[in-house]
Design a protein around this motif. Structure first.
Motif, PDB file in Angstrom:
ATOM      1  N   ASP A 377       0.552  -0.974  -0.297  1.00 54.87           N
ATOM      2  CA  ASP A 377       0.202  -0.001   0.168  1.00 54.87           C
ATOM      3  C   ASP A 377       0.726   1.338  -0.113  1.00 54.87           C
ATOM      4  O   ASP A 377       0.653   3.037   0.045  1.00 54.87           O
ATOM      5  N   PHE A 378       1.716   1.003   0.791  1.00 52.60           N
ATOM      6  CA  PHE A 378       2.523   2.445   0.620  1.00 52.60           C
ATOM      7  C   PHE A 378       4.358   2.242   0.190  1.00 52.60           C
ATOM      8  O   PHE A 378       4.497   1.157   0.580  1.00 52.60           O
ATOM      9  N   LEU A 379       4.571   3.777  -0.790  1.00 51.85           N
ATOM     10  CA  LEU A 379       6.543   2.873  -0.714  1.00 51.85           C
ATOM     11  C   LEU A 379       6.724   4.237  -0.069  1.00 51.85           C
ATOM     12  O   LEU A 379       6.371   5.784   0.435  1.00 51.85           O
ATOM     13  N   VAL A 380       8.404   4.277   0.272  1.00 51.07           N
ATOM     14  CA  VAL A 380       8.873   4.968   1.727  1.00 51.07           C
ATOM     15  C   VAL A 380      10.040   5.163   0.809  1.00 51.07           C
ATOM     16  O   VAL A 380      11.042   4.518  -0.095  1.00 51.07           O
ATOM     17  N   SER A 381      10.753   6.389   0.723  1.00 53.30           N
ATOM     18  CA  SER A 381      11.540   6.729   0.409  1.00 53.30           C
ATOM     19  C   SER A 381      12.365   7.917   0.997  1.00 53.30           C
ATOM     20  O   SER A 381      12.154   9.022   1.849  1.00 53.30           O
ATOM     21  N   VAL A 382      13.470   7.972   0.834  1.00 50.29           N
ATOM     22  CA  VAL A 382      14.275   9.321   2.241  1.00 50.29           C
ATOM     23  C   VAL A 382      15.302   9.667   1.257  1.00 50.29           C
ATOM     24  O   VAL A 382      15.626   9.219  -0.012  1.00 50.29           O
ATOM     25  N   SER A 383      15.624  10.941   1.215  1.00 46.51           N
ATOM     26  CA  SER A 383      16.489  11.573   0.628  1.00 46.51           C
ATOM     27  C   SER A 383      17.781  12.300   1.097  1.00 46.51           C
ATOM     28  O   SER A 383      17.592  12.240   3.041  1.00 46.51           O
ATOM     29  N   ILE A 384      18.627  12.977   0.638  1.00 45.43           N
ATOM     30  CA  ILE A 384      19.374  13.812   1.324  1.00 45.43           C
ATOM     31  C   ILE A 384      19.029  14.784   1.997  1.00 45.43           C
ATOM     32  O   ILE A 384      19.288  15.817   2.357  1.00 45.43           O
ATOM     33  N   ASP A 385      17.515  15.330   1.443  1.00 44.10           N
ATOM     34  CA  ASP A 385      16.856  16.860   2.055  1.00 44.10           C
ATOM     35  C   ASP A 385      16.932  16.234   3.381  1.00 44.10           C
ATOM     36  O   ASP A 385      16.413  17.073   4.835  1.00 44.10           O
ATOM     37  N   GLY A 386      16.886  14.789   3.821  1.00 42.68           N
ATOM     38  CA  GLY A 386      16.675  15.103   5.769  1.00 42.68           C
ATOM     39  C   GLY A 386      15.628  14.688   5.883  1.00 42.68           C
ATOM     40  O   GLY A 386      15.422  14.028   7.431  1.00 42.68           O
ATOM     41  N   THR A 387      14.587  14.451   5.083  1.00 44.00           N
ATOM     42  CA  THR A 387      13.291  13.754   5.323  1.00 44.00           C
ATOM     43  C   THR A 387      12.682  12.263   4.973  1.00 44.00           C
ATOM     44  O   THR A 387      13.683  11.735   3.408  1.00 44.00           O
TER      45      THR A 387
END
Length: 397
Positions: A377-387
């Motif tokens: 149901d969900f996709l999680v992404s992480v980023s250089i932006d800290g979130t």
């Protein structure tokens, strides 16, 4: 000199003109610096679309860049993230008031992995240490050390509490986490071990290194079975690998853009795919892939996602991005692929047609890792932006 009185600006029916005596200063203006007529106001000239946020949940517990994310294989809400603030966190989708900090690392948390039964989480850090966490108790179970360099990746045996880690010091280590016991050190690579995993049947280990070699190991004895290298293989370091579900094939990508498929039993290169024009950052077999029939996807810094099928060394589809493709994910039991990009966007692609189905916006910097909840149901992404951001993907099941 006195200024004009307020009455000078009162509306009247008379036309007002300026003569040369009213001019105080003259300035030359470069017409190229003037905004187009259809641009909105704003000193930076950024498109308003940059402010779009499609996420349904944002985790902001970290205080630095994020590098890795993984969803629990048994709890559809549970997520682990790690990054450059030397911390990891466990948190839950749509439970904004709950988070558990994984404390104790002395450098960036570079890799995270849940055991197949979801009971344990391994966190690998550039401090050279792997920590194992008990999910049910929310406690540190054990700390595993040995490598002299940072941890590049951590993986679990598919049917047990045995964890494998590759290090910058050219070694690979394996531990039994139930006993906090060292099992084997797989030595032989000449540079950082950048990627690796158990085969899905648990009987073999494949590791790739910056020394441009693939090694295939016996996990019981730590002996090398095959050392794949040379003229018909990669010319530069390996960056990624993926193993077919029947444990027969391994697809490897390199910083030179090359892609090769190796038969794990024989150690022979059985196929060489058309190169990317820049470093290959990620590779993944589709879940049902086997020796007789397989599909795969690769992403590179050439801004391309390429989709492959077993019958051709040329891609079935080439999907263009605005920046380099940093990570990708086959969405379970579907025809769709998610890609993370240097432009901060997550894109959903139809793997059969190559059509772009959806763009998820929200991040302001490069995406480093993407993962999907076990229920799809969900996709999680992480980023250089800290979130870390959560997007709804149920429509792509």
């Amino acid at each position: 000199m006195s200024g004009p009185s307020p009455n000078d600006y009162e509306d009247n029916d008379e036309e007002t003109f300026l003569d040369e005596s009213d001019i105080i200063n003259e300035y030359e203006v470069d017409e190229e610096e003037l905004p187009d007529a259809d641009e909105e106001g704003g000193s930076d000239g950024e498109d308003d679309s940059d402010g779009v946020d499609d996420s349904i949940h944002i985790f902001t517990g970290h205080t630095g860049e994020l590098y890795t994310a993984v969803c629990s294989p048994t709890d559809a809400a549970l997520v682990a993230t790690g990054g450059g603030d030397d911390k990891g966190f466990l948190w839950k989708i749509n439970h904004g008031d709950w988070a558990f900090e994984l404390q104790g690392h002395q450098d960036s948390v570079s890799s995270l992995s849940f055991s197949a039964d979801g009971q344990l989480l391994a966190s690998g850090s550039l401090d050279g240490v792997v920590k194992v966490w008990d999910i049910a108790n929310g406690e540190l179970k054990c700390t595993l050390d040995g490598p002299a360099g940072g941890i590049e990746w951590v993986k679990w045996h598919p049917r047990g509490h045995v964890v494998l880690a590759g290090s910058e010091d050219s070694s690979v280590w394996m531990w039994n986490t139930d006993r906090a016991a060292y099992l084997h050190n797989f030595a032989g690579h000449a540079s950082s071990v950048t990627c690796g995993d158990f085969t899905p049947d648990g009987r073999t280990i494949c590791t790739g290194s910056d020394d441009a070699t693939l090694r295939i190991w016996n996990p019981r004895t730590s002996e090398v079975i095959h050392d794949v290298r040379g003229h018909f293989y990669h010319g530069e370091g390996l960056t990624c690998l993926t193993i077919s579900s029947d444990s027969t094939l391994v697809l490897t990508g390199s910083s030179d853009g090359s892609l090769h498929i190796v038969n794990i039993t024989t150690g022979k290169v059985v196929s060489s795919l058309e190169k990317h024009l820049d470093s290959v950052e990620f590779a993944a077999f589709e879940a049902s892939s086997g020796r007789e029939s397989w599909r795969a996807a690769t992403g590179g810094m050439d801004k391309k996602l390429k989709i492959w099928e077993h019958h051709s060394p040329l891609p079935r589809c080439v999907c263009d991005h605005e920046e380099g493709v940093t990570c990708l994910l086959w969405l379970a039991n579907s025809r769709y692929i998610a890609s993370g990009c240097g432009d901060g966007k997550v894109r959903i692609w139809d793997s059969l047609s190559g059509n772009l189905e959806r763009i998820f916006s929200g991040h302001s910097d490069s995406i480093q890792s993407i993962t999907a909840s076990c229920n799809g149901d969900f996709l999680v992404s992480v980023s250089i932006d800290g979130t870390a951001r959560v997007f709804e993907i149920a429509e792509f099941k």
